[in-house]
Design an enzyme around this catalytic site. Structure first.
Site, mmCIF file in Angstrom:
data_model
loop_
_atom_site.group_PDB
_atom_site.id
_atom_site.type_symbol
_atom_site.label_atom_id
_atom_site.label_comp_id
_atom_site.label_asym_id
_atom_site.label_seq_id
_atom_site.Cartn_x
_atom_site.Cartn_y
_atom_site.Cartn_z
ATOM 1 C CD GLU A 93 10.337 62.624 -33.258
ATOM 2 O OE1 GLU A 93 8.956 62.721 -33.436
ATOM 3 O OE2 GLU A 93 10.961 61.646 -32.709
ATOM 4 C CB CYS A 111 9.969 58.867 -33.283
ATOM 5 S SG CYS A 111 10.363 58.622 -31.460
ATOM 6 C CE LYS A 132 5.814 60.291 -34.686
ATOM 7 N NZ LYS A 132 6.530 60.686 -33.505
#
Length: 521
Positions: A264, A376, A325
């Site tokens: 990321e 994440c 995301k």
């Protein structure tokens, strides 16, 4: 005056609950004392026994606020006020737990209701506000314990229930007024749970096919927030690390990968619109001649908006599949009530454009293998993980950027959460971080590779492709929903029972002691 006296009487209990909250915070990484979780729960229950709902709220809130203060001190990187606000917000959920548990402890089925109510509390903290913050679940502390294997059967929520239940059983054994029969049953049940968990076996065998993947940790030029202004350097670090990998492959000192994974924020500059960034990625892709999963921040879909994405960059066809995301971090990647807050909190301007959540799971078929991409923090959210696991992901990928929180304990906590997801789904997890922790976690939660922090790291792993789903994956969210429902049911029954006269404490000899804060524990 009577209210003041009641407050004075409850304060010692609140003080002990604060200590119990601190113990629970120490159960997690980087401290890593999971057994403290089983000690903290009965200590909290002892302080809740015999108090009113108002007293229970104070006891629970003192416990919860301290728990989160010890669990997430890394948030002080953003600001001490942010850490305090989060601890208070999450702690109030445990205040509600304390209020309800103080009454549920009086019900004859309290041994079932209380751990179910704990699961309901975790469900609430992981859902609201702004999508919740599921960082404080009991299960996350048990990746190295035989108890952690149960996650493959009952999922994360089910494992939290088991751990809370063990705490409740310890409380039943040690409770001064517990009947001998209750103590005996609780002791046997606790030993049986721990013993049976050790018999659970976790398979790591694949379907006969393997994949060789390379995780690239290019590193960042600094710690904290300042790295955000050095986006080009970060991208070039990952490009150069990939070029070095290809040199090793050509020299015969390294195996050629089938896939290269960048983390990321390996580029914070939109590669679709910035020519230099696109050139850097193309240089790396053409060197290794295999797809690279690039972690990129892209512009749009609207003005002053962006998305955090994983893009499959193919050496022949260029950028292709894309996952955005789904759970951006509030006040980290976007600002709720932006127009109202920005004029008063100038620090929020550092966040920049609003991150817009993506739609749909991160399922990416690459060269005949189905990968499930998680970015994440969102690996802590059950629905995101469940969607890729149920959708057929044979290998999980975590693209992450922990540079802001380097050396604070947050990367270690996230790595532990990732290990629990490997156990729950029965999948290898490949982790690529900008600055650490990158690594490879086997389907049984064991660590094959774990990088250091703020160092370059390139690791090539040959991992199994797996098709068989765990029972936890098949069950999905049902354990959490059922247990949450049981917790709410128990609380409702206990509240209804408050209107009826009660002559004895369930599981204990009859007593005429009034049910007030002055009841001895």
């Amino acid at each position: 005056m009577e209210r003041l006296r009641a407050l004075v009487r409850i304060l010692p209990r609140v003080a002990v609950a604060v200590g119990a909250g601190a113990l629970l915070g120490l159960a997690y990484q980087p401290h890593d004392h999971p057994w403290l979780a089983i000690a903290a729960v009965p200590l909290l229950l002892a302080m809740l026994n015999g108090v009113s709902m108002k007293g229970g709220f104070l006891v629970g809130a003192g416990f919860g606020i301290t728990y989160y203060a010890v669990l997430v001190p890394w948030l002080t990187v953003i600001g001490g006020d942010a850490a305090i606000a989060l601890a208070i917000l999450e702690g109030l959920f445990y205040g509600v737990f304390g209020a309800l548990a103080s009454q549920t402890l009086k019900h004859k089925l309290w041994i079932l209701w209380v751990p179910s109510l704990w699961v309901a509390t975790e469900y609430a903290t992981g859902s609201v506000p702004f999508g919740g913050f599921p960082w404080g679940r009991l299960a996350w502390a048990f990746a190295d314990s035989p108890l952690g294997r149960l996650a493959s059967l009952v999922g994360i929520a089910g494992l939290s229930f088991v751990i809370a239940l063990l705490g409740v059983l310890v409380y039943a054994v040690l409770r001064r007024r517990s009947a001998l029969s209750l103590r005996a049953v609780s002791l046997v049940a606790g030993i049986a749970i721990v013993g049976l968990s050790g018999l659970v076996t976790l398979s790591t065998e694949g379907n006969g096919k393997t994949v060789t993947a390379a995780m690239i940790q290019g590193n960042v030029p600094g710690k904290g927030l300042e790295f955000l202004g050095r986006a080009r350097t970060v991208t070039k670090n990952h490009m150069n690390a990939t070029l070095d990998l290809e040199k090793q492959v050509e020299a015969g000192s390294q195996v050629k990968p089938d896939l290269v994974i960048w983390p990321e924020n390996s580029t914070d500059i939109d590669p679709y619109k910035d020519f230099e960034t696109k050139q850097d990625i193309e240089a790396a892709v053409q060197a290794v001649k295999v797809p690279i999963l690039v972690g990129a921040v892209t512009e749009g879909p609207g003005p002053n908006e962006r998305q955090t994405t994983g893009i499959v960059w193919d050496p022949a066809t260029g950028p292709g599949q894309r996952y955005a995301k789904r759970h951006p971090v509030p006040f980290g990647e976007y600002i709720p009530f932006r127009d109202q807050l920005l004029p008063y909190i100038k620090r929020l301007e550092m966040i920049g454009r609003q991150t817009i959540p993506g739609v749909g799971p991160g399922l990416m078929p690459i060269k005949g293998v189905m990968y499930g991409d998680l970015i994440c923090f969102e690996l802590a959210y059950d629905n995101v993980v469940s969607d890729v696991a149920k959708g057929g992901a044979q290998i999980l990928i975590v693209q992450t950027n922990n540079a802001t929180y380097g050396d604070t304990g947050q990367p270690e906590q996230q790595f532990a959460i990732t290990r629990m997801r490997a156990i729950e789904t029965g999948r290898t997890v490949l982790i690529a971080s900008t600055s650490g922790i990158s690594g490879v976690i086997n389907p049984d939660g064991k660590v094959e590779h774990k990088s250091g922090q703020f160092v370059p790291d390139v690791y090539v792993a040959k991992v199994p492709v797996r098709d068989q789903k765990t029972l936890a994956t098949t069950l999905g969210g049902w354990p959490q929903w059922i247990l949450t429902g049981l917790g709410i049911l128990g609380a409702v029954l206990a509240l209804l029972a408050r209107r009826k006269p009660r002559t004895e404490d369930p599981g204990n000899p009859p007593t005429t002691t009034p049910d007030r804060e002055t009841v001895p524990v």
